[in-house]
Design an enzyme around this catalytic site. Structure first.
Site, PDB file in Angstrom:
ATOM      1  N   HIS A  25      -1.346  -0.094  14.085  1.00  0.00           N
ATOM      2  CA  HIS A  25      -0.939   0.273  12.886  1.00  0.00           C
ATOM      3  C   HIS A  25      -2.486   0.597  12.910  1.00  0.00           C
ATOM      4  O   HIS A  25      -3.283   1.059  13.574  1.00  0.00           O
ATOM      5  CB  HIS A  25      -1.128  -0.852  11.520  1.00  0.00           C
ATOM      6  CG  HIS A  25      -2.332  -2.004  12.116  1.00  0.00           C
ATOM      7  ND1 HIS A  25      -3.622  -1.731  11.453  1.00  0.00           N
ATOM      8  CD2 HIS A  25      -2.188  -2.856  13.004  1.00  0.00           C
ATOM      9  CE1 HIS A  25      -3.739  -3.476  11.823  1.00  0.00           C
ATOM     10  NE2 HIS A  25      -2.933  -3.947  12.818  1.00  0.00           N
ATOM     11  N   ASP A  80      -8.714  -4.985  15.087  1.00  0.00           N
ATOM     12  CA  ASP A  80      -7.691  -4.684  14.964  1.00  0.00           C
ATOM     13  C   ASP A  80      -7.922  -3.698  13.059  1.00  0.00           C
ATOM     14  O   ASP A  80      -8.195  -4.152  12.444  1.00  0.00           O
ATOM     15  CB  ASP A  80      -7.636  -6.154  13.201  1.00  0.00           C
ATOM     16  CG  ASP A  80      -6.088  -6.911  13.504  1.00  0.00           C
ATOM     17  OD1 ASP A  80      -5.172  -6.299  13.881  1.00  0.00           O
ATOM     18  OD2 ASP A  80      -6.333  -7.889  12.839  1.00  0.00           O
ATOM     19  N   GLU A  97      -0.279  -2.031   7.913  1.00  0.00           N
ATOM     20  CA  GLU A  97       0.017  -2.316   8.391  1.00  0.00           C
ATOM     21  C   GLU A  97      -0.127  -4.363   7.894  1.00  0.00           C
ATOM     22  O   GLU A  97       0.620  -5.155   7.179  1.00  0.00           O
ATOM     23  CB  GLU A  97       0.039  -3.020  10.029  1.00  0.00           C
ATOM     24  CG  GLU A  97       0.499  -4.323  10.822  1.00  0.00           C
ATOM     25  CD  GLU A  97       0.118  -4.825  11.064  1.00  0.00           C
ATOM     26  OE1 GLU A  97       0.340  -5.885  11.641  1.00  0.00           O
ATOM     27  OE2 GLU A  97      -1.298  -4.886  10.353  1.00  0.00           O
ATOM     28  N   GLU A  98      -1.497  -4.289   7.438  1.00  0.00           N
ATOM     29  CA  GLU A  98      -2.246  -5.052   7.136  1.00  0.00           C
ATOM     30  C   GLU A  98      -1.728  -6.255   5.553  1.00  0.00           C
ATOM     31  O   GLU A  98      -1.763  -6.928   5.702  1.00  0.00           O
ATOM     32  CB  GLU A  98      -3.983  -4.919   7.247  1.00  0.00           C
ATOM     33  CG  GLU A  98      -4.379  -4.693   8.279  1.00  0.00           C
ATOM     34  CD  GLU A  98      -4.389  -6.135   8.977  1.00  0.00           C
ATOM     35  OE1 GLU A  98      -3.731  -7.046   8.927  1.00  0.00           O
ATOM     36  OE2 GLU A  98      -5.391  -6.131  10.883  1.00  0.00           O
ATOM     37  N   ASP A 133      -1.301  -3.792  19.139  1.00  0.00           N
ATOM     38  CA  ASP A 133      -2.147  -4.646  17.652  1.00  0.00           C
ATOM     39  C   ASP A 133      -3.079  -5.254  18.560  1.00  0.00           C
ATOM     40  O   ASP A 133      -2.739  -6.771  18.477  1.00  0.00           O
ATOM     41  CB  ASP A 133      -1.303  -5.180  17.159  1.00  0.00           C
ATOM     42  CG  ASP A 133      -1.457  -5.924  15.606  1.00  0.00           C
ATOM     43  OD1 ASP A 133      -2.786  -5.363  15.740  1.00  0.00           O
ATOM     44  OD2 ASP A 133      -0.956  -6.157  15.065  1.00  0.00           O
ATOM     45  N   HIS A 163     -10.327  -9.807  10.582  1.00  0.00           N
ATOM     46  CA  HIS A 163     -10.302  -9.976   9.138  1.00  0.00           C
ATOM     47  C   HIS A 163     -11.331  -9.651   8.736  1.00  0.00           C
ATOM     48  O   HIS A 163     -11.003  -9.771   7.345  1.00  0.00           O
ATOM     49  CB  HIS A 163      -8.935 -10.047   8.831  1.00  0.00           C
ATOM     50  CG  HIS A 163      -7.555 -10.008   9.577  1.00  0.00           C
ATOM     51  ND1 HIS A 163      -6.246  -9.954   8.934  1.00  0.00           N
ATOM     52  CD2 HIS A 163      -7.518  -8.817  10.079  1.00  0.00           C
ATOM     53  CE1 HIS A 163      -5.227  -9.511   9.000  1.00  0.00           C
ATOM     54  NE2 HIS A 163      -5.580  -9.175   9.918  1.00  0.00           N
TER      55      HIS A 163
END
Lengths: 714, 714
Positions: free
Chosen positions: B369, B379, B416-417, B445, B528
């Site tokens: 992603h 990420d 994607e998130e 990922d 995140h």
């Protein structure tokens, strides 16, 4: 959203916080955790002072907090930087320069440091050379490939094993895993002899001095030791300078003196190495290794191991190099050529005293070693800078009238890396004084780090729990106790048993002084290499020196607690209970027909006597101590000092008279790890009922003596 | 000499290296391990190419090695730096700028990237506010306290949960640990209701979307989620910027879309979100969460949790904040006020094709992603930059005449998130093509890191082992396989089961395309948060981009293997054996009186059929493939593609028709973790023999179909 990165889950109970007597406090140590204001949480630190009457506890807690506030990470950072400039290898010019630095700094704080010099027989490497002679000829690197411009690079000692004999040997290699007795037994089972061979082992699993001793016993002519990447190198994580793990060229230096027989000067066991001391002939010193032994890096071990032939090594012997390890012999030949001088060299301990006001003759001793292998910013400048900082702050406080009741002695030991030289010689020198008046010894070896750990005699367990509840863990902002507890997964975090490998050994095992070793560990593999340096400390091990400061607070407060307590906070009922539990555990596995119940009963009796004494102590101080109770207190405290001493036998352990303690000794084939109840355990291992009977009786005697001491206080 | 620092010991067998067909090779990838020269060790990498005739294998291995040599860490470092400048949050200007960057770079390599846009219903946060209203009034921080001068700081989205409904709620707090069903059951057991309360849970243990769903079911009106320091903060190690663990102000953003019901656009389940697609009324979209939910940091959670009253939380619910956690309700009140827009926004997938020469219609798909929460250097820019690098190198190679037999499709998924938006919509869009012609999907990922890990369907297990033996692990210099093996402590390193939480979900679970997820993990807790940035990547996660490069090599080589194999290397006999073992494991725990032996027998039958097919394949290619065998090969490969498709049922799983695969699905109450044999497991869990009977029959049908396909090749 990858689940790979979601943190592993670990959830355990936060302990019974706020246990015991909680004293309101405004003291907050700055935390490394950004943006959490800890002012709101100071109450999460609990304040209890066992051994103090309520009135005196207030003074004590103020004393401790004043101390703690004055400990500065900036000061620790400065010491660390200055002392990391040069190597402090024992006997080297850098070591001497660092003595001068420490003396100068301590004097600035109004202290009167003393340098105690001993003259110790030790090895001085002149030329270390390892050559692969077959299948190809190749000279191995025996020092790290340091970047150009490294300061004082000429002072960096090559990879070598202190106390290896000099000599040149050439032979085929045999691989023996970690060089434990069971590894050599595995070789024997397979019919592989190490006779006239050079044995190559990996570091780890035991004290490195055990490896050549085991090999020499079986006729090997030399030994190479290397650090396998599976143990502390790339298999564990990123290597230096990218991360804290061991790179391919880093060598673990280290002594192979048989400290499990006795540590300190090999020529003066039990006596200080004064200029006129009586010295053994080196040929009679049974702590001296007998075969040329030297360490190499895994980058250099690789071509040796890869070329080896013979059987495939068993699964558990395989390491992290990219091929199947074979046992040999065959194919690889090596020549080890060690040009090592042996001579008397000075060992300089730095000693500072903070005189006690009330019981000046009684001493609480704090120590850390000030010598290093190379820069040693972690091992052990972290402990030594903390010792200096504690001294500095106590010095400043003394000027303002804060004086402990008992004397606090702070020591920077020299030559620890060679075999606990400075601490052993000093302890032997001060034997009479220490035996009579030492309250406790607190050791720091590895204070830079992130995760608290401690080893101690069981009588100090409660004190360690109490003090760790009063200091903030900089990483987490909670108390060190709670952080430790949360990581432990147990109902109580475990306190280790004292084996050997650091300077508490002469205190506990030779003199019977209650000992405690505290520090902070960290993940990494730079141990005893040229990369244990300031950069690694500041980037990986203890950025910001927060843990140096927390450690200095913890140890200083522990010392103040011991120095000022009306009743010295030793809980021998815990000690006796642990001895009993260890005995029962041994008995459960069979006792060769020997009846261990009398000694178990004796431990139980000691436990009851100690508990009664503790109750008596609590009663005396419950409502404040009156003048007429002072005499009782003195007797009580004397009995508390005495009980640990009671556990010694003047003749020591069988075959190693220097080790006098009957409960704790380093294992004969582990070297570092403690062997509790050594005589009993060794008799069981040897399947010798007569020895077991004798060991049980001897242990019963010392336990009876301790019980008698506990009961003697009326 | 402190033993505290001696490394923990881990010694396991180095695997059967040099297994299989070893091809001499001069290729050596530069290793991060200094001073080990790996030229000598290239033979430690084994070269085997299952599915290739000997003659073609030579060409293939040269192809792969040419590819691998052209992958450059410098190129990955540049992409990573450039793309980390701005946030790539879906729908944001930074995301768009990063599309343009990627398109520009890919064109430079001679490629023709296509941007596929879908129009997806999604949340757009306008103002996120959390206020403690009792016992004191306090507005909580909902974004990290970034240092002044942070570039593009205005583009950083506050901590928020995508797809939370907008709304304002105020209520007392109840603490529910991880928000798992068993946590809520514990509350019920204690008579504590969450009705009309705001539930606070910690992150971890399950997919975050499960937490508010469980709370909403029980009448809660809102939810707060926070990252407990015991799970990924200071209890684990040093926090950012000192180390890689989560600091007090870092917020874990994340979607709470009920992806375990179906992922992708909540209004177009099963269909692509084209402009004119038929869309559900949001009220009918059962993947949309129903109660206002928002995440906070532990620095902010602290004052809420600390003020709570009520019962003490159970031991296993206690976290790493320095007080005893209570369950509530009582004392703490909170107002959550979420001003969140809902609208259609563009989702831009970047797709590049390397056309196949021989079977251009057949596709091997690689994806990662390209959207992030904030900078997302880990990420998932790590995966996306590797995808770009693979594309770049394949583009360069194509110019020189290297062309794969099958088409390789490389994708950068957007959104994607928020819930696998880009991959799901594309897969739904390309359903027909993919169902017919997709050979496999390979997902990345989290590629920056140090420790290899993989999840895959069992038919790909041998291929993963084979390829990981051919690429050097940069940390260790050995093969990735051996490094992985050595760390695993097993006879074979474990390959995970595919659940959900990344973009393989539509491929495997909706379309039955054999899928594989590979990457490198690392210790840390910046997931995140605004601190998953370039600095953390370059200092802690993958200094030097060595693992980015190794990952790109690994995935590219795997794709080339799949693209060029004469017999596609899927081993369904492993798959059938795994299904059988999972069935037997379930049956061992009791089967509610339902006879599972027919379905177990069916798995066994498939296993035999698959093994026979594999033998047939081996025979065909053993002596080189002749012209007349091409037809046989085509049938054989078609059967290999078909067997995975056979495991789907068009009607999907009970209650979630989008999930069509009968063997793999995400758990309904775990969300990320796989629930193998979902229908059977859920029937057992529900104690429903009728459902179990039905589930067993259905599974038997799909297994029979796969067996029939395997047998169909004559």
């Amino acid at each position: 959203m990858s689940k790979r990165k979601s943190a592993s889950l670990c959830a355990r109970k936060v302990s019974s916080l706020l246990l015991g007597l909680t004293v309101a406090s405004t003291l907050v140590f700055t935390s490394a955790v950004p943006s959490l204001t800890y002012a709101a949480s100071a109450t999460a630190l609990s304040k209890t002072a066992t051994g103090f009457s309520a009135e005196k506890a207030d003074w004590q807690l103020e004393y401790e907090q004043t101390f703690a506030q004055l400990v500065k990470k900036e000061s620790l950072a400065r010491y660390s930087k200055d002392l990391s400039e040069r190597s402090s290898l024992v006997g080297s010019p850098g070591n001497e320069a660092n003595v001068e630095y420490a003396v100068r700094e301590l004097k600035k704080a109004g202290l009167q440091p003393e340098v105690k010099t001993y003259h110790v027989y030790m090895s001085v490497p002149k030329k270390i050379s390892v050559t692969q002679t077959y299948p190809q000829k190749r000279e191995l690197q025996v020092i790290e490939k340091l970047p150009k411009g490294t300061k004082h690079a000429n002072e960096i000692v090559p990879g070598y094993n202190a106390y290896s004999p000099a000599g040149e040997v050439e032979a085929e290699l045999v691989y023996a895993n970690y060089g434990r007795p069971e590894d050599f037994e595995e070789l024997e089972k397979r019919g592989i002899s190490v006779k006239d061979k050079i044995v190559i082992t990996r570091y780890g699993a035991n004290f490195r001095g055990v490896k050549p001793e085991q090999a020499a016993k079986r006729g090997a002519v030399g030994m190479l030791m290397y650090s396998d990447p599976a143990d502390d190198g790339y298999i564990k994580g990123l290597v230096y300078p990218d991360g804290p793990w061991r790179p391919a060229d880093a060598i673990q230096r280290g002594s192979i003196l048989y400290i499990f027989r006795y540590p300190g000067d090999p020529l003066t066991p039990g006596e200080p190495s004064t200029p006129d001391a009586k010295r053994l002939d080196p040929a009679d010193a049974d702590s001296l290794p007998t075969i040329p032994t030297t360490p190499i890096s895994y980058g250099e071990a690789r071509s040796l191991l890869e070329a080896m032939e013979g059987e495939e090594a068993p699964e558990s012997w395989q390491g992290g190099l990219p091929f199947t390890y074979k046992i040999g012999p065959g194919q690889t030949r090596v020549k080890i050529s060690l040009d090592i001088d042996y001579k008397q060299q000075p060992v300089n301990d730095v000693i500072v005293r903070i005189p006690g006001a009330k019981y000046p003759e009684q001493m609480v001793v704090i120590g850390a070693h000030r010598d290093t292998w190379v820069k040693g910013t972690s091992d052990d400048l972290s402990g030594w800078t903390a010792t200096m900082e504690i001294a500095r702050v106590l010095g400043e406080m003394a000027k303002k009238g804060w004086q402990p009741d008992r004397t606090i002695v702070l020591a920077g030991w020299d030559g620890e890396e060679y075999g606990l030289l400075g601490s052993v010689e000093w302890a032997e020198d001060e034997r009479e004084e220490l035996t009579k008046n030492a309250v406790a010894y607190i050791n720091m070896d590895g204070l830079g780090g992130q995760f608290f750990g401690a080893s101690a005699v069981p009588s100090l367990k409660q004190l360690v729990y109490e003090i760790t509840k009063e200091v903030t863990e900089p990483r987490s902002g909670m108390s060190i106790y709670d952080d430790w507890y949360l990581r432990s997964g147990r109902k109580e975090p475990a306190i280790g048993k004292l084996g050997s490998g650091s300077d508490y050994t002469p205190f506990i095992q030779h003199l019977g002084v209650p000992s405690l070793d505290m520090g902070f560990g960290a993940a990494g593999g730079l141990y005893h290499s040229a990369y244990d340096n300031l950069d690694a400390m500041e980037r990986f091990t203890d950025p910001g020196y927060e843990h140096h400061a927390a450690g200095a607070r913890l140890v200083g407060m522990t010392a103040l607690r011991l120095a000022n307590a009306e009743v010295i906070p030793f809980k021998y009922s815990d000690y006796a209970a642990d001895v009993r539990a260890m005995l029962e555990e041994l008995a459960d596995k069979g006792t060769l027909g020997v009846d261990l119940s009398p000694v178990i009963a004796q431990a139980q009796e000691w436990q009851a006597a100690a508990a009664a004494l503790e109750e008596k102590a609590a009663n005396i101080i419950e409502d404040g101590v009156t003048e007429e109770e002072y005499g009782d207190l003195a007797k009580l405290n004397a009995a508390l000092l005495q009980q640990e001493r009671d556990l010694l036998k003047p003749e020591g352990l069988s075959g190693r008279p220097w080790y006098k303690h009957q409960v704790w000794a380093p294992g004969l084939t582990t070297g570092y790890a403690a062997q509790p109840l050594p005589a009993i355990a060794e008799a069981l291992q040897a399947n010798d009922p007569a020895a077991l009977q004798k060991a049980a009786e001897k242990l019963k005697e010392v336990l009876a003596k301790a019980a008698e001491t506990a009961r003697s206080v009326k």
